[in-house]
Design an enzyme around this catalytic site. Structure first.
Site, PDB file in Angstrom:
ATOM      1  N   GLY A 161       0.789  -1.082   0.158  1.00 22.93           N
ATOM      2  CA  GLY A 161       0.060  -0.182  -0.059  1.00 22.93           C
ATOM      3  C   GLY A 161       0.767   1.235  -0.086  1.00 22.93           C
ATOM      4  O   GLY A 161       1.531   1.663   1.086  1.00 22.93           O
ATOM      5  N   HIS A 162       0.999   1.877  -1.297  1.00 25.72           N
ATOM      6  CA  HIS A 162       2.046   3.156  -1.240  1.00 25.72           C
ATOM      7  C   HIS A 162       1.111   4.205  -1.514  1.00 25.72           C
ATOM      8  O   HIS A 162       0.427   4.489  -2.338  1.00 25.72           O
ATOM      9  CB  HIS A 162       2.788   2.938  -2.383  1.00 25.72           C
ATOM     10  CG  HIS A 162       4.007   1.779  -2.231  1.00 25.72           C
ATOM     11  ND1 HIS A 162       4.752   1.109  -2.965  1.00 25.72           N
ATOM     12  CD2 HIS A 162       3.998   0.876  -0.908  1.00 25.72           C
ATOM     13  CE1 HIS A 162       5.283   0.104  -2.661  1.00 25.72           C
ATOM     14  NE2 HIS A 162       5.032  -0.097  -1.359  1.00 25.72           N
TER      15      HIS A 162
HETATM   16  P1  IMP Z   1       0.876 -11.346   3.111  1.00 24.00           P
HETATM   17  O1  IMP Z   1       2.172 -10.554   2.490  1.00 24.00           O
HETATM   18  O2  IMP Z   1      -0.304 -10.842   2.602  1.00 24.00           O
HETATM   19  O3  IMP Z   1       1.216 -12.707   2.863  1.00 24.00           O
HETATM   20  O4  IMP Z   1       1.212 -10.921   4.642  1.00 24.00           O
HETATM   21  C1  IMP Z   1       2.154 -11.504   5.227  1.00 24.00           C
HETATM   22  C2  IMP Z   1       2.801 -10.368   6.360  1.00 24.00           C
HETATM   23  O5  IMP Z   1       3.322  -9.431   5.660  1.00 24.00           O
HETATM   24  C3  IMP Z   1       1.642  -9.832   7.353  1.00 24.00           C
HETATM   25  O6  IMP Z   1       2.165  -9.668   8.490  1.00 24.00           O
HETATM   26  C4  IMP Z   1       1.282  -8.371   6.607  1.00 24.00           C
HETATM   27  O7  IMP Z   1       0.760  -7.811   7.308  1.00 24.00           O
HETATM   28  C5  IMP Z   1       2.916  -7.892   6.150  1.00 24.00           C
HETATM   29  N1  IMP Z   1       2.632  -7.184   4.901  1.00 24.00           N
HETATM   30  C6  IMP Z   1       2.404  -7.602   3.653  1.00 24.00           C
HETATM   31  N2  IMP Z   1       2.446  -6.561   2.984  1.00 24.00           N
HETATM   32  C7  IMP Z   1       2.762  -5.626   3.698  1.00 24.00           C
HETATM   33  C8  IMP Z   1       3.150  -4.062   3.516  1.00 24.00           C
HETATM   34  O8  IMP Z   1       2.985  -3.494   2.280  1.00 24.00           O
HETATM   35  N3  IMP Z   1       3.217  -3.316   4.368  1.00 24.00           N
HETATM   36  C9  IMP Z   1       3.385  -3.757   5.846  1.00 24.00           C
HETATM   37  N4  IMP Z   1       3.054  -5.029   6.119  1.00 24.00           N
HETATM   38  C10 IMP Z   1       2.658  -5.904   4.888  1.00 24.00           C
END
Ligand code: IMP
Length: 429
Positions: free
Chosen positions: A40-41
């Site tokens: 999310g940018h």
């Molecule tokens: P996934 O990438 O959806 O599999 O999530 C795995 C972990 O990475 C979780 O703890 C998410 O909250 C975290 N996460 C994934 N993308 C982001 C990001 O862009 N910002 C912060 N945390 C992220």
């Protein structure tokens, strides 16, 4: 420039969107190379706010080529939605290029992401639910569908015939059901192929050509070093490599092609989702950072956990990415704190530890050893631009000391200081 990488130095949400957009002012091309729409940018231009998930952050600038590299996994629904939203706001996405080798997130990935999280019971990862883990798993298991496949009916049908029976079996076992049959999915994917054909290409050729021509290329990281599948807080991580090494594999360039590697470092620490976080603050200061910093996920809306800056994390990121500079963000959120703390070591089972451990159970027992520094008083919002015009020396003395302290400990210079959300609320040193 000519080529620079912008990488998250913590657990994501460091402000990479803003910094990429700021740097994109000098870029001819912005390249995403890993992650998907879990990212999310957020970019603020004047009063306009853009929240991007899959599109590279250069998309809001005119004349920039925006590349979704082969290492990205493409959520077609999210891509569709983002393009429509930008077009409805008068932005042109003609400069978009998508790798023919990028894997596609399909409905079964989203269903399996949810099912796997439910089966983890109390030990959930806290994923974004976007199907990231299952899609990357399929890619590695050679069961993925790629963007280029959507352009070739014969190839796509063969791939679905090979892959789909396996996925249906797995879904059956995990108790989830796909709403579409193969024919419907085939038609839907071909329609996406027709729609996006003009963007799909061999992006490795494009990026290398741009570099050969001396163009300014910016590689935009997603998530952050501590969410890296190998070097992060495994298993509480995302399913891709987020460190600088992923630029090569995820965009098809050689390791010598990146000149500068900028780590985006939030002045304090946040993380969203489960997993160890030694400097987490479960007190009024943590709550203040969350509220003043607007620490709520751009993708999921979840509240982010907040805590002090952790130099073990900073050092880990500097080493793994070979950082050549920092962009320090959100310093303004800490305005008004009397003192600020920085973790310089952990105490684990009575022993001092100076490097970030790989064992998450040990991390859960880690007690941070802090150094306390002077805090700084704030300024009125309307004074921000005056400070920006005054440059680094116009910042409060204690804030400069805080930055100097980080630089000295990490041996990485801070070249960009961000003191507000807006594009222009930024100081370049
Ligand atoms: P996934 O990438 O959806 O599999 O999530 C795995 C972990 O990475 C979780 O703890 C998410 O909250 C975290 N996460 C994934 N993308 C982001 C990001 O862009 N910002 C912060 N945390 C992220």
């Amino acid at each position: 420039m000519p080529s620079i990488a912008v990488i998250g130095a913590q657990w994501g949400d460091e402000g990479k969107g803003k910094i990429t957009d700021y740097e994109a002012g000098r870029a001819d091309m912005v390249v995403r190379y890993q992650g998907g729409s879990n990212a999310g940018h957020t970019i603020k231009v004047g009063e306009e706010v853009f929240a991007l998930h899959i599109l590279p952050s250069g998309i809001v600038r005119k004349g920039v080529i925006n590349v979704i590299g082969n290492g990205v996994i493409v959520d077609l629904i999210s891509l569709d939605r983002e393009i429509a939203e930008l077009e409805s706001r008068g932005k042109n996405v003609e400069g978009l290029k998508i790798s023919d080798r990028a894997n596609v997130i399909l409905n079964w990935h989203r269903l399996l992401d949810g099912a796997e999280e439910r089966l983890r019971g109390s030990k959930t990862v806290g994923t974004t639910g976007k199907g990231i883990g299952p899609c990357y798993s399929d890619k590695i298991a050679r069961s993925g569908i790629r963007m280029g496949d959507l352009l070739d009916p014969e190839l796509l049908e063969e791939r679905l015939d090979t892959v789909m029976p396996m996925k249906l079996k797995v879904m059956d076992i995990l108790g989830v059901r796909l709403a579409q049959n193969k024919e419907e999915l085939f038609k839907e994917l071909l329609a996406y192929g027709r729609k996006y054909e003009k963007y799909i290409t061999d992006t490795s050729v494009l990026v290398n050509d741009a570099l050969d021509q001396g163009k300014n290329v910016l590689f935009e990281g997603a998530q952050g070093t501590m969410l890296d599948i190998d070097h992060g807080t495994y298993p509480f991580v995302t399913s891709s490599n987020c460190v600088a090494g992923a630029i090569c594999t995820g965009s098809g360039v050689g390791p010598k092609r990146v000149d500068e590697i900028m780590g985006v470092l939030k002045a304090y620490t946040t993380r969203v989702g489960a997993g160890p976080f030694p400097t987490e603050l479960k007190d009024a200061t943590g709550e203040m950072l969350m509220n003043v910093g607007g620490e709520f996920g751009t993708t999921t809306g979840r509240a982010r956990r907040c805590g002090w800056l952790d130099l073990l994390v900073v050092e880990h990121a500097a080493r793994l990415n070979g950082l050549t500079q920092f962009a320090v963000t959100k310093l303004d959120v800490m305005n008004g704190l009397k003192t600020v703390k920085v973790a310089v070591a952990y105490e684990i089972d009575g022993k001092k530890v100076y490097h970030f451990p790989g064992n998450f159970k040990m991390l859960e027992r880690a007690k941070p050893v802090y150094e306390e520094l002077d805090g700084w008083s704030g300024w009125k919002e309307e004074e921000t631009m005056e400070i920006v015009r005054g440059g680094f020396d116009a910042l409060p003395k204690e804030m400069r000391q805080y930055i100097g302290y980080i630089e000295k400990r990490s041996k990485v210079p801070a070249r960009i200081i961000s003191i507000g959300k807006g594009r222009e609320e930024t100081i370049r040193r």
